[in-house]
Design a protein around this motif. Structure first.
Motif, PDB file in Angstrom:
ATOM      1  N   LEU A  62      17.234  16.658 -10.349  1.00 28.87           N
ATOM      2  CA  LEU A  62      16.484  15.407 -10.284  1.00 28.87           C
ATOM      3  C   LEU A  62      17.291  14.478  -9.384  1.00 28.87           C
ATOM      4  O   LEU A  62      18.415  14.111  -9.729  1.00 28.87           O
ATOM      5  N   THR A  63      16.760  14.146  -8.210  1.00 23.79           N
ATOM      6  CA  THR A  63      17.466  13.299  -7.254  1.00 23.79           C
ATOM      7  C   THR A  63      16.722  11.986  -7.090  1.00 23.79           C
ATOM      8  O   THR A  63      15.520  11.969  -6.861  1.00 23.79           O
ATOM      9  N   LEU A  64      17.461  10.891  -7.225  1.00 18.25           N
ATOM     10  CA  LEU A  64      16.884   9.555  -7.131  1.00 18.25           C
ATOM     11  C   LEU A  64      17.553   8.766  -6.017  1.00 18.25           C
ATOM     12  O   LEU A  64      18.761   8.890  -5.813  1.00 18.25           O
ATOM     13  N   SER A  65      16.760   7.947  -5.351  1.00 20.11           N
ATOM     14  CA  SER A  65      17.352   6.969  -4.449  1.00 20.11           C
ATOM     15  C   SER A  65      18.073   5.936  -5.310  1.00 20.11           C
ATOM     16  O   SER A  65      17.783   5.787  -6.502  1.00 20.11           O
ATOM     17  N   GLU A  66      19.020   5.239  -4.728  1.00 22.88           N
ATOM     18  CA  GLU A  66      19.755   4.229  -5.482  1.00 22.88           C
ATOM     19  C   GLU A  66      18.808   3.176  -6.055  1.00 22.88           C
ATOM     20  O   GLU A  66      18.941   2.772  -7.212  1.00 22.88           O
ATOM     21  N   SER A  67      17.803   2.759  -5.273  1.00 22.52           N
ATOM     22  CA  SER A  67      16.881   1.723  -5.745  1.00 22.52           C
ATOM     23  C   SER A  67      16.096   2.191  -6.966  1.00 22.52           C
ATOM     24  O   SER A  67      15.867   1.414  -7.899  1.00 22.52           O
ATOM     25  N   VAL A  68      15.694   3.453  -7.003  1.00 26.39           N
ATOM     26  CA  VAL A  68      14.968   3.974  -8.164  1.00 26.39           C
ATOM     27  C   VAL A  68      15.896   4.060  -9.370  1.00 26.39           C
ATOM     28  O   VAL A  68      15.526   3.682 -10.482  1.00 26.39           O
ATOM     29  N   ALA A  69      17.111   4.549  -9.167  1.00 25.96           N
ATOM     30  CA  ALA A  69      18.068   4.665 -10.274  1.00 25.96           C
ATOM     31  C   ALA A  69      18.362   3.298 -10.888  1.00 25.96           C
ATOM     32  O   ALA A  69      18.382   3.147 -12.112  1.00 25.96           O
ATOM     33  N   LEU A  70      18.570   2.283 -10.045  1.00 23.04           N
ATOM     34  CA  LEU A  70      18.859   0.939 -10.550  1.00 23.04           C
ATOM     35  C   LEU A  70      17.647   0.350 -11.272  1.00 23.04           C
ATOM     36  O   LEU A  70      17.789  -0.290 -12.316  1.00 23.04           O
ATOM     37  N   ALA A  71      16.453   0.588 -10.728  1.00 25.80           N
ATOM     38  CA  ALA A  71      15.233   0.094 -11.377  1.00 25.80           C
ATOM     39  C   ALA A  71      15.004   0.794 -12.715  1.00 25.80           C
ATOM     40  O   ALA A  71      14.554   0.167 -13.681  1.00 25.80           O
ATOM     41  N   ALA A  72      15.312   2.095 -12.791  1.00 26.19           N
ATOM     42  CA  ALA A  72      15.140   2.837 -14.043  1.00 26.19           C
ATOM     43  C   ALA A  72      16.059   2.279 -15.124  1.00 26.19           C
ATOM     44  O   ALA A  72      15.644   2.100 -16.270  1.00 26.19           O
ATOM     45  N   VAL A  73      17.301   1.983 -14.768  1.00 18.32           N
ATOM     46  CA  VAL A  73      18.240   1.410 -15.740  1.00 18.32           C
ATOM     47  C   VAL A  73      17.756   0.035 -16.181  1.00 18.32           C
ATOM     48  O   VAL A  73      17.773  -0.283 -17.372  1.00 18.32           O
ATOM     49  N   GLN A  74      17.293  -0.767 -15.252  1.00 18.83           N
ATOM     50  CA  GLN A  74      16.787  -2.094 -15.622  1.00 18.83           C
ATOM     51  C   GLN A  74      15.557  -1.965 -16.509  1.00 18.83           C
ATOM     52  O   GLN A  74      15.413  -2.699 -17.486  1.00 18.83           O
ATOM     53  N   GLY A  75      14.668  -1.014 -16.199  1.00 17.55           N
ATOM     54  CA  GLY A  75      13.484  -0.811 -17.023  1.00 17.55           C
ATOM     55  C   GLY A  75      13.824  -0.394 -18.440  1.00 17.55           C
ATOM     56  O   GLY A  75      13.149  -0.780 -19.389  1.00 17.55           O
ATOM     57  N   LEU A  76      14.889   0.371 -18.602  1.00 11.11           N
ATOM     58  CA  LEU A  76      15.289   0.847 -19.920  1.00 11.11           C
ATOM     59  C   LEU A  76      16.142  -0.171 -20.667  1.00 11.11           C
ATOM     60  O   LEU A  76      15.922  -0.447 -21.833  1.00 11.11           O
ATOM     61  N   MET A  77      17.114  -0.746 -19.970  1.00 13.27           N
ATOM     62  CA  MET A  77      18.082  -1.635 -20.626  1.00 13.27           C
ATOM     63  C   MET A  77      17.724  -3.107 -20.519  1.00 13.27           C
ATOM     64  O   MET A  77      18.277  -3.927 -21.252  1.00 13.27           O
TER      65      MET A  77
END
Length: 162
Positions: A62-77
Protein backbone atom coordinates in the motif's frame (compact mmCIF):
# COMPACT_ATOMS: atom_id res chain seq x y z
CA UNK A 1 1.30 -14.10 -23.76
CA UNK A 2 -0.51 -11.92 -21.22
CA UNK A 3 -0.39 -12.72 -17.54
CA UNK A 4 -3.72 -12.72 -15.72
CA UNK A 5 -4.28 -12.66 -12.01
CA UNK A 6 -7.55 -14.16 -10.82
CA UNK A 7 -9.78 -11.23 -9.82
CA UNK A 8 -11.42 -13.43 -7.19
CA UNK A 9 -8.16 -13.19 -5.22
CA UNK A 10 -7.47 -9.52 -6.00
CA UNK A 11 -10.87 -7.84 -5.53
CA UNK A 12 -11.23 -8.60 -1.79
CA UNK A 13 -8.04 -6.63 -1.12
CA UNK A 14 -9.09 -3.74 -3.35
CA UNK A 15 -12.48 -3.54 -1.63
CA UNK A 16 -10.67 -3.62 1.71
CA UNK A 17 -8.57 -0.61 0.64
CA UNK A 18 -11.68 1.43 -0.19
CA UNK A 19 -13.51 0.33 2.98
CA UNK A 20 -10.54 1.03 5.25
CA UNK A 21 -9.89 4.54 3.96
CA UNK A 22 -13.57 5.42 4.12
CA UNK A 23 -14.09 4.09 7.65
CA UNK A 24 -10.83 5.20 9.25
CA UNK A 25 -9.98 8.41 7.45
CA UNK A 26 -13.32 9.43 5.89
CA UNK A 27 -11.67 9.36 2.45
CA UNK A 28 -13.44 8.24 -0.72
CA UNK A 29 -11.24 6.46 -3.24
CA UNK A 30 -11.77 6.20 -6.96
CA UNK A 31 -10.03 3.23 -8.59
CA UNK A 32 -7.89 3.93 -11.64
CA UNK A 33 -6.71 1.68 -14.45
CA UNK A 34 -4.58 -1.28 -13.30
CA UNK A 35 -1.17 -1.71 -14.88
CA UNK A 36 1.81 -4.05 -14.66
CA UNK A 37 4.53 -2.24 -12.77
CA UNK A 38 8.14 -2.55 -13.76
CA UNK A 39 10.68 -2.91 -10.99
CA UNK A 40 11.74 0.34 -9.36
CA UNK A 41 10.54 3.04 -7.05
CA UNK A 42 6.85 3.26 -6.17
CA UNK A 43 4.75 6.29 -7.04
CA UNK A 44 4.43 7.48 -3.43
CA UNK A 45 6.29 8.54 -0.32
CA UNK A 46 5.42 5.82 2.22
CA UNK A 47 4.57 2.15 1.75
CA UNK A 48 3.32 -0.66 3.91
CA UNK A 49 4.24 -4.12 2.61
CA UNK A 50 2.81 -7.37 3.96
CA UNK A 51 3.72 -10.91 2.92
CA UNK A 52 0.96 -13.48 2.50
CA UNK A 53 1.13 -17.23 2.05
CA UNK A 54 -1.37 -19.99 1.58
CA UNK A 55 -2.81 -21.11 -1.75
CA UNK A 56 -0.98 -18.10 -3.15
CA UNK A 57 2.36 -16.76 -1.94
CA UNK A 58 3.39 -13.17 -2.38
CA UNK A 59 2.93 -9.71 -0.99
CA UNK A 60 0.67 -6.70 -1.04
CA UNK A 61 1.95 -3.14 -0.81
CA UNK A 62 0.00 0.00 0.00
CA UNK A 63 1.79 3.15 -1.21
CA UNK A 64 0.58 6.63 -0.33
CA UNK A 65 1.67 10.07 -1.35
CA UNK A 66 2.72 12.20 1.60
CA UNK A 67 -0.41 14.36 1.23
CA UNK A 68 -2.70 11.32 1.44
CA UNK A 69 -0.83 9.88 4.43
CA UNK A 70 -1.04 13.19 6.31
CA UNK A 71 -4.73 13.61 5.45
CA UNK A 72 -5.46 10.03 6.60
CA UNK A 73 -3.84 10.69 9.98
CA UNK A 74 -5.76 13.94 10.36
CA UNK A 75 -9.00 12.18 9.39
CA UNK A 76 -8.41 9.52 12.04
CA UNK A 77 -6.82 11.55 14.84
CA UNK A 78 -8.31 14.95 14.15
CA UNK A 79 -4.91 16.63 14.50
CA UNK A 80 -2.94 17.88 11.50
CA UNK A 81 0.54 16.54 10.75
CA UNK A 82 3.21 18.39 8.81
CA UNK A 83 5.49 15.48 7.95
CA UNK A 84 5.70 11.71 7.94
CA UNK A 85 6.48 10.84 11.55
CA UNK A 86 5.95 7.87 13.87
CA UNK A 87 2.18 8.40 13.98
CA UNK A 88 1.96 8.39 10.19
CA UNK A 89 4.19 5.30 9.92
CA UNK A 90 2.08 3.51 12.54
CA UNK A 91 -1.16 4.41 10.75
CA UNK A 92 0.11 3.13 7.39
CA UNK A 93 1.23 -0.09 9.08
CA UNK A 94 -2.12 -0.53 10.78
CA UNK A 95 -4.07 0.23 7.58
CA UNK A 96 -1.93 -2.31 5.71
CA UNK A 97 -2.69 -4.86 8.42
CA UNK A 98 -6.43 -4.11 8.35
CA UNK A 99 -6.56 -4.34 4.55
CA UNK A 100 -4.70 -7.63 4.57
CA UNK A 101 -6.94 -9.00 7.30
CA UNK A 102 -10.19 -7.97 5.63
CA UNK A 103 -9.09 -9.35 2.25
CA UNK A 104 -7.93 -12.63 3.81
CA UNK A 105 -11.20 -12.92 5.77
CA UNK A 106 -13.25 -12.67 2.55
CA UNK A 107 -11.02 -15.27 0.91
CA UNK A 108 -11.35 -17.55 3.96
CA UNK A 109 -15.14 -17.36 3.55
CA UNK A 110 -14.55 -18.65 0.00
CA UNK A 111 -12.47 -21.54 1.38
CA UNK A 112 -8.99 -20.06 0.80
CA UNK A 113 -6.90 -19.60 3.94
CA UNK A 114 -3.86 -17.33 4.09
CA UNK A 115 -1.39 -16.30 6.73
CA UNK A 116 0.22 -12.87 6.79
CA UNK A 117 3.37 -11.42 8.26
CA UNK A 118 3.81 -8.19 10.18
CA UNK A 119 3.74 -5.16 7.85
CA UNK A 120 7.04 -3.57 6.90
CA UNK A 121 7.05 0.22 6.44
CA UNK A 122 9.40 2.06 4.09
CA UNK A 123 9.55 5.82 3.64
CA UNK A 124 11.15 8.21 1.18
CA UNK A 125 10.71 9.65 -2.30
CA UNK A 126 12.77 6.91 -3.94
CA UNK A 127 12.16 4.04 -1.51
CA UNK A 128 12.16 0.49 -2.82
CA UNK A 129 9.44 -2.11 -2.27
CA UNK A 130 10.89 -5.59 -1.95
CA UNK A 131 8.01 -7.86 -2.82
CA UNK A 132 8.05 -11.36 -1.36
CA UNK A 133 7.49 -13.09 -4.70
CA UNK A 134 8.97 -13.26 -8.18
CA UNK A 135 5.81 -12.79 -10.23
CA UNK A 136 4.65 -9.70 -12.08
CA UNK A 137 3.57 -6.70 -10.02
CA UNK A 138 -0.03 -5.68 -10.59
CA UNK A 139 -0.51 -2.03 -9.59
CA UNK A 140 -3.91 -0.46 -9.03
CA UNK A 141 -3.98 3.31 -8.50
CA UNK A 142 -6.68 5.01 -6.46
CA UNK A 143 -7.36 8.73 -6.58
CA UNK A 144 -8.49 10.84 -3.66
CA UNK A 145 -9.00 14.57 -3.25
CA UNK A 146 -5.68 14.54 -1.37
CA UNK A 147 -3.58 12.62 -3.91
CA UNK A 148 -2.83 9.10 -5.03
CA UNK A 149 -2.71 5.68 -3.39
CA UNK A 150 -1.31 2.68 -5.26
CA UNK A 151 -1.90 -0.92 -4.28
CA UNK A 152 0.67 -3.38 -5.59
CA UNK A 153 0.05 -7.13 -5.62
CA UNK A 154 2.86 -9.52 -6.44
CA UNK A 155 2.31 -13.29 -6.43
CA UNK A 156 4.66 -16.18 -7.14
CA UNK A 157 4.89 -16.97 -10.82
CA UNK A 158 3.36 -20.41 -10.16
CA UNK A 159 0.29 -18.73 -8.63
CA UNK A 160 -1.03 -16.94 -11.70
CA UNK A 161 -2.76 -18.18 -14.81
CA UNK A 162 -1.42 -17.76 -18.32
Amino acid sequence: MAIRYDVNFINPFLQAVMDTFLKLANMNLTPGKPFVKEKGAPRGDISGIIAIKGKLKGSIALTLSESVALAAVQGLMGAPKQEIDTDVRDLVGEMTNIISGQGRRVLADMGHHFDAAIPEIVVGKEHIINHKATGPILAIPFNTTEGEIVVEICLEASSFKR
